[in-house]
Motif scaffolding. Sequence first.
Motif, PDB file in Angstrom:
ATOM      1  N   ALA A  98       0.884 -28.215 -13.978  1.00 33.34           N
ATOM      2  CA  ALA A  98       0.351 -29.210 -14.907  1.00 33.34           C
ATOM      3  C   ALA A  98      -1.151 -29.031 -15.096  1.00 33.34           C
ATOM      4  O   ALA A  98      -1.681 -29.230 -16.202  1.00 33.34           O
ATOM      5  N   ALA A  99      -1.845 -28.640 -14.031  1.00 34.13           N
ATOM      6  CA  ALA A  99      -3.286 -28.392 -14.130  1.00 34.13           C
ATOM      7  C   ALA A  99      -3.576 -27.204 -15.046  1.00 34.13           C
ATOM      8  O   ALA A  99      -4.520 -27.222 -15.837  1.00 34.13           O
ATOM      9  N   VAL A 100      -2.756 -26.168 -14.954  1.00 30.85           N
ATOM     10  CA  VAL A 100      -2.930 -25.011 -15.835  1.00 30.85           C
ATOM     11  C   VAL A 100      -2.634 -25.401 -17.277  1.00 30.85           C
ATOM     12  O   VAL A 100      -3.355 -25.017 -18.209  1.00 30.85           O
ATOM     13  N   GLN A 101      -1.573 -26.178 -17.479  1.00 31.48           N
ATOM     14  CA  GLN A 101      -1.207 -26.609 -18.821  1.00 31.48           C
ATOM     15  C   GLN A 101      -2.311 -27.451 -19.458  1.00 31.48           C
ATOM     16  O   GLN A 101      -2.552 -27.371 -20.662  1.00 31.48           O
ATOM     17  N   ALA A 102      -3.011 -28.251 -18.639  1.00 25.85           N
ATOM     18  CA  ALA A 102      -4.086 -29.106 -19.145  1.00 25.85           C
ATOM     19  C   ALA A 102      -5.404 -28.365 -19.299  1.00 25.85           C
ATOM     20  O   ALA A 102      -6.403 -28.968 -19.724  1.00 25.85           O
ATOM     21  N   GLY A 103      -5.432 -27.082 -18.948  1.00 24.67           N
ATOM     22  CA  GLY A 103      -6.659 -26.305 -19.080  1.00 24.67           C
ATOM     23  C   GLY A 103      -7.673 -26.549 -17.988  1.00 24.67           C
ATOM     24  O   GLY A 103      -8.855 -26.232 -18.151  1.00 24.67           O
ATOM     25  N   VAL A 104      -7.233 -27.117 -16.872  1.00 23.97           N
ATOM     26  CA  VAL A 104      -8.156 -27.428 -15.781  1.00 23.97           C
ATOM     27  C   VAL A 104      -8.795 -26.166 -15.215  1.00 23.97           C
ATOM     28  O   VAL A 104      -9.947 -26.179 -14.772  1.00 23.97           O
ATOM     29  N   PHE A 105      -8.077 -25.050 -15.255  1.00 22.46           N
ATOM     30  CA  PHE A 105      -8.606 -23.809 -14.701  1.00 22.46           C
ATOM     31  C   PHE A 105      -9.095 -22.849 -15.790  1.00 22.46           C
ATOM     32  O   PHE A 105      -9.209 -21.650 -15.557  1.00 22.46           O
ATOM     33  N   SER A 106      -9.390 -23.371 -16.961  1.00 22.65           N
ATOM     34  CA  SER A 106      -9.939 -22.569 -18.049  1.00 22.65           C
ATOM     35  C   SER A 106     -11.445 -22.767 -18.110  1.00 22.65           C
ATOM     36  O   SER A 106     -11.933 -23.894 -18.204  1.00 22.65           O
ATOM     37  N   ARG A 107     -12.199 -21.682 -18.051  1.00 20.60           N
ATOM     38  CA  ARG A 107     -13.651 -21.794 -18.112  1.00 20.60           C
ATOM     39  C   ARG A 107     -14.105 -22.448 -19.419  1.00 20.60           C
ATOM     40  O   ARG A 107     -15.028 -23.255 -19.429  1.00 20.60           O
ATOM     41  N   LEU A 108     -13.478 -22.081 -20.518  1.00 22.61           N
ATOM     42  CA  LEU A 108     -13.890 -22.609 -21.810  1.00 22.61           C
ATOM     43  C   LEU A 108     -13.635 -24.108 -21.904  1.00 22.61           C
ATOM     44  O   LEU A 108     -14.442 -24.863 -22.466  1.00 22.61           O
ATOM     45  N   THR A 109     -12.503 -24.563 -21.326  1.00 18.26           N
ATOM     46  CA  THR A 109     -12.215 -25.997 -21.332  1.00 18.26           C
ATOM     47  C   THR A 109     -13.224 -26.758 -20.485  1.00 18.26           C
ATOM     48  O   THR A 109     -13.713 -27.833 -20.871  1.00 18.26           O
ATOM     49  N   LEU A 110     -13.562 -26.220 -19.320  1.00 16.83           N
ATOM     50  CA  LEU A 110     -14.501 -26.888 -18.430  1.00 16.83           C
ATOM     51  C   LEU A 110     -15.887 -26.987 -19.054  1.00 16.83           C
ATOM     52  O   LEU A 110     -16.579 -27.992 -18.913  1.00 16.83           O
ATOM     53  N   ILE A 111     -16.298 -25.939 -19.770  1.00 15.02           N
ATOM     54  CA  ILE A 111     -17.640 -25.925 -20.345  1.00 15.02           C
ATOM     55  C   ILE A 111     -17.722 -26.829 -21.574  1.00 15.02           C
ATOM     56  O   ILE A 111     -18.696 -27.548 -21.769  1.00 15.02           O
ATOM     57  N   SER A 112     -16.662 -26.804 -22.395  1.00 11.41           N
ATOM     58  CA  SER A 112     -16.677 -27.614 -23.610  1.00 11.41           C
ATOM     59  C   SER A 112     -16.431 -29.083 -23.331  1.00 11.41           C
ATOM     60  O   SER A 112     -16.724 -29.937 -24.152  1.00 11.41           O
ATOM     61  N   GLY A 113     -15.840 -29.386 -22.162  1.00  6.27           N
ATOM     62  CA  GLY A 113     -15.558 -30.772 -21.810  1.00  6.27           C
ATOM     63  C   GLY A 113     -14.310 -31.325 -22.449  1.00  6.27           C
ATOM     64  O   GLY A 113     -14.088 -32.524 -22.435  1.00  6.27           O
ATOM     65  N   GLY A 114     -13.472 -30.469 -23.001  1.00 11.58           N
ATOM     66  CA  GLY A 114     -12.242 -30.950 -23.631  1.00 11.58           C
ATOM     67  C   GLY A 114     -11.584 -29.851 -24.422  1.00 11.58           C
ATOM     68  O   GLY A 114     -11.595 -28.694 -24.035  1.00 11.58           O
ATOM     69  N   ASP A 115     -11.027 -30.222 -25.571  1.00 10.78           N
ATOM     70  CA  ASP A 115     -10.295 -29.274 -26.414  1.00 10.78           C
ATOM     71  C   ASP A 115     -11.286 -28.363 -27.126  1.00 10.78           C
ATOM     72  O   ASP A 115     -12.196 -28.831 -27.821  1.00 10.78           O
ATOM     73  N   PHE A 116     -11.111 -27.065 -26.967  1.00 12.12           N
ATOM     74  CA  PHE A 116     -12.007 -26.107 -27.594  1.00 12.12           C
ATOM     75  C   PHE A 116     -11.275 -25.233 -28.612  1.00 12.12           C
ATOM     76  O   PHE A 116     -11.823 -24.247 -29.104  1.00 12.12           O
ATOM     77  N   SER A 117     -10.035 -25.567 -28.915  1.00  9.57           N
ATOM     78  CA  SER A 117      -9.202 -24.687 -29.723  1.00  9.57           C
ATOM     79  C   SER A 117      -9.794 -24.444 -31.110  1.00  9.57           C
ATOM     80  O   SER A 117      -9.636 -23.359 -31.673  1.00  9.57           O
ATOM     81  N   LYS A 118     -10.490 -25.448 -31.679  1.00 14.16           N
ATOM     82  CA  LYS A 118     -11.007 -25.288 -33.029  1.00 14.16           C
ATOM     83  C   LYS A 118     -12.337 -24.548 -33.074  1.00 14.16           C
ATOM     84  O   LYS A 118     -12.701 -23.990 -34.104  1.00 14.16           O
ATOM     85  N   ASN A 119     -13.092 -24.570 -32.005  1.00 11.21           N
ATOM     86  CA  ASN A 119     -14.386 -23.876 -31.994  1.00 11.21           C
ATOM     87  C   ASN A 119     -14.553 -23.063 -30.722  1.00 11.21           C
ATOM     88  O   ASN A 119     -15.605 -23.090 -30.092  1.00 11.21           O
ATOM     89  N   SER A 120     -13.493 -22.358 -30.326  1.00  9.11           N
ATOM     90  CA  SER A 120     -13.528 -21.600 -29.079  1.00  9.11           C
ATOM     91  C   SER A 120     -14.588 -20.517 -29.109  1.00  9.11           C
ATOM     92  O   SER A 120     -15.265 -20.252 -28.115  1.00  9.11           O
ATOM     93  N   GLY A 121     -14.748 -19.868 -30.276  1.00  3.42           N
ATOM     94  CA  GLY A 121     -15.754 -18.813 -30.377  1.00  3.42           C
ATOM     95  C   GLY A 121     -17.158 -19.345 -30.180  1.00  3.42           C
ATOM     96  O   GLY A 121     -17.988 -18.723 -29.512  1.00  3.42           O
ATOM     97  N   LYS A 122     -17.436 -20.523 -30.735  1.00  2.26           N
ATOM     98  CA  LYS A 122     -18.750 -21.123 -30.583  1.00  2.26           C
ATOM     99  C   LYS A 122     -19.026 -21.492 -29.137  1.00  2.26           C
ATOM    100  O   LYS A 122     -20.125 -21.263 -28.607  1.00  2.26           O
ATOM    101  N   VAL A 123     -18.020 -22.073 -28.473  1.00  6.80           N
ATOM    102  CA  VAL A 123     -18.171 -22.455 -27.060  1.00  6.80           C
ATOM    103  C   VAL A 123     -18.401 -21.220 -26.198  1.00  6.80           C
ATOM    104  O   VAL A 123     -19.269 -21.203 -25.322  1.00  6.80           O
ATOM    105  N   ALA A 124     -17.621 -20.168 -26.438  1.00  9.25           N
ATOM    106  CA  ALA A 124     -17.747 -18.951 -25.640  1.00  9.25           C
ATOM    107  C   ALA A 124     -19.104 -18.294 -25.860  1.00  9.25           C
ATOM    108  O   ALA A 124     -19.732 -17.805 -24.912  1.00  9.25           O
ATOM    109  N   ASN A 125     -19.566 -18.268 -27.112  1.00  9.59           N
ATOM    110  CA  ASN A 125     -20.872 -17.665 -27.395  1.00  9.59           C
ATOM    111  C   ASN A 125     -21.998 -18.457 -26.749  1.00  9.59           C
ATOM    112  O   ASN A 125     -22.975 -17.890 -26.234  1.00  9.59           O
ATOM    113  N   LYS A 126     -21.863 -19.775 -26.754  1.00  8.12           N
ATOM    114  CA  LYS A 126     -22.882 -20.616 -26.118  1.00  8.12           C
ATOM    115  C   LYS A 126     -22.923 -20.354 -24.618  1.00  8.12           C
ATOM    116  O   LYS A 126     -24.002 -20.248 -24.021  1.00  8.12           O
TER     117      LYS A 126
END
Length: 801
Positions: free
Chosen positions: A528-556
Amino acid sequence: MLSHRSTFPRATRNRSRISRRWRRFRGADSGKRSTPTQRQDDGAPVDWDAASIEYDVGSILILSGGRCVPSSSDRSKTVKMPQFDDLRAYLPADLKATDLWEKEATRLIRAVKSPDQALAFSSEGFFGEGTEEGYRDLARLAEMILSALSLCLLDNECIYVESCKRLANWDRLKKLIQQAQVSQTNSEWEESGEGEEGDQAAKKKDTTLNAIFALIDYTSAVLARLVSQMATGKYWSSNVLAVLTQRVTKLKVLLLDMHANTLISCQAGEAALDRTDISSRLSNGILNEEECEEVLRMIDSETKEGLTTTANAEVARYCVDQNRFRSGIDTTIRYLLLSLRFQNRSGLNGTSFEICGMVYATGFEDFKALLFQDWDLEYSASSDQDTLNTAYLSFKILNQTLQQVKRGAPAKPPGSLQTTVEWRYREAENNISSTNMAEDSYDLSRCRRHTAVMESMKDIISVMIPLILTSPVAVANLTQFRTVMALTCDAKNGVQPFKEKDYSAFFRMYTNRFEDDSKAWDVMRLSAAVQAGVFSRLTLISGGDFSKNSGKVANKMADRTQDMDGWVIDESGVTVACQFQVCYIVLVAFLIANVGLCIIAADERITRVDPSNLSTYLWVVAGVYLLVCKSRFVENWPWSDFWHFRVRCRSVSELHAISGINEQFIMAKLLHDERGGSALKTRGPYNKVFLQRDSNDGFSIDCPLHMTTLLLSGLIMLKVVTPRGHALVCLDARRGTGLRVVEHQGNQAQEHLICEDINRLQDRHGRRKSPDGIRLQLVTSRELKWKRVQGVYKDMQAEYV
């Protein structure tokens, strides 16, 4: 000695029945003998595609021991070496050990020489669908093999008593005898034929024996492929395959008649027990290179002092070699069999389980961590790069196996037991990894999700064996085994590792009963933690859903990381380049002062005002502005640093003020670098998570850490049950961690970062109705005792102080 035992009396066996049972085991196919390739001498890691080892059945049989070799001191004399995993005391008269060894060696070589061909478990007539009865049968077979393994260890321990007392251990020998006696008392063989006619009982016993042999064959094939790909070199491959060949052969021979064979082994063990009272400190055999070198030094010392003959010293050295060859294999096989016994330590039904193994990115610079949740809901982790490289092989074998499993199977009727596998897997091609976080295709949230329903126990066993071997406990043990072999081999022999592979993986096997049982849990399951993105670096950095601006979050994130790489870190501070801030401050001050100059130039045009006084006032304002801005960022900013466009920060808040980078991101970076050799020492008030501390002159951690920061750094907070309620225990998977385990019945030998009595803290926070997250006090302790591990703590808004 074991090598001089006679076989047990004819009355104890029905040889015709044994010969009939052995037809499957005895089949011969010798295979083509090959010649060894030339060893690479540079010692550097080898490309996966460039390595080529030709396996030779003959060389493996030569390494089986029990032979006479020329003495090192006098080549005209020979020394008789003991035979480890000796078969002569148990082997029926119509079978030959060399034939059985050759057959097993050929089978293992065939599994190793085709690394891209998926392995599969196969047993006709014993296992059926994936039912509760099928799981019980699997546990029963694992228990039988484990009993036979204890006899193998007992026989080899007797050899140490006779030939190498430095390795002998009285306590271990006594324990092995007790294990053998208990297994004989609880013998499954005695129960299997009760209430059945002779022919029917014999047929059932033959079917069970074939299933045991099939489980041994599959387990040894997976282990042989895994171990052979951990390193390259003739010395490594031949010795590990020789050990596996001997061990597998002896397991099968012992299982032919466990009752009689247990009596023989226990008698020899008790005789050896009477002949020695030595208890070597090596209670578990040779586990590292220091122990190996210590034993060899003792043997050399006794030889120089005339306390032992040269021949006996050579035999003792041979025993040391055999011990280190077998230590890693024995430990791994035992761990695997214990995992298949389903001990039900989680408190759930035996068929209500979830097994998860995953590799995910932590911190920065493409560092990853291996996290595992076993059958009993115990957690283990490692971020050691060598361990991750070994785990890659287990995940690769597991992924190959799943490609052969039939997908699209219909769901079973309600109330029926259904086992499902879910996985996400991606690896780099041509050993090239992506270092650009904007192209982080190995983030688990970006990997494609697959599922497959396991229709039969055949499929379940095929997947479960390699899945268990992805555990950090298993792969760390094998990695240490390879390290010992590499550091203790002769100069002419080489054990070369393979180059690192960039990959991400998530594999999960679970039953529908576990899904139902865990719905009301107050914690997150690993899946469930994996499904919620708890172990995703991009999710942790963006503070939530990053699906729409993942490139921007990753570049930042990539930009921030590049900025932080330019920091200069010493024992008590972080020096940051600040050209923009200094230039801005000086420019504004210059503009204010320049206005004063303009006023003086306009002397005659300004009436009723003294231009010089006004100019002086503006110059004072410029100076005050310069001083205020200079002290606004940091407490102490020397002029020499200021004019060199740099500033030395002494706290997280100062570093945030001067760089503009989020405080949590800064602390995640400091935690990451701390395990990479950083000289920085920290002080309070919130530095409990940091390892290097200096209360007087350290860098101040003056901001509480959030849950996301801990996860990004590889720190996982687990909720456990204690006598007082609930507590949190930290599973440390930070960069470079060898092996960490959080298990039921917490081990006080290990020091953990904990938070006690979280129920009281949650109640108090609820009464306050504060919009801020709950603050949890962390301490480092060995004293906390807990009964059971529940899962991953799910309050992502919590702050840790």
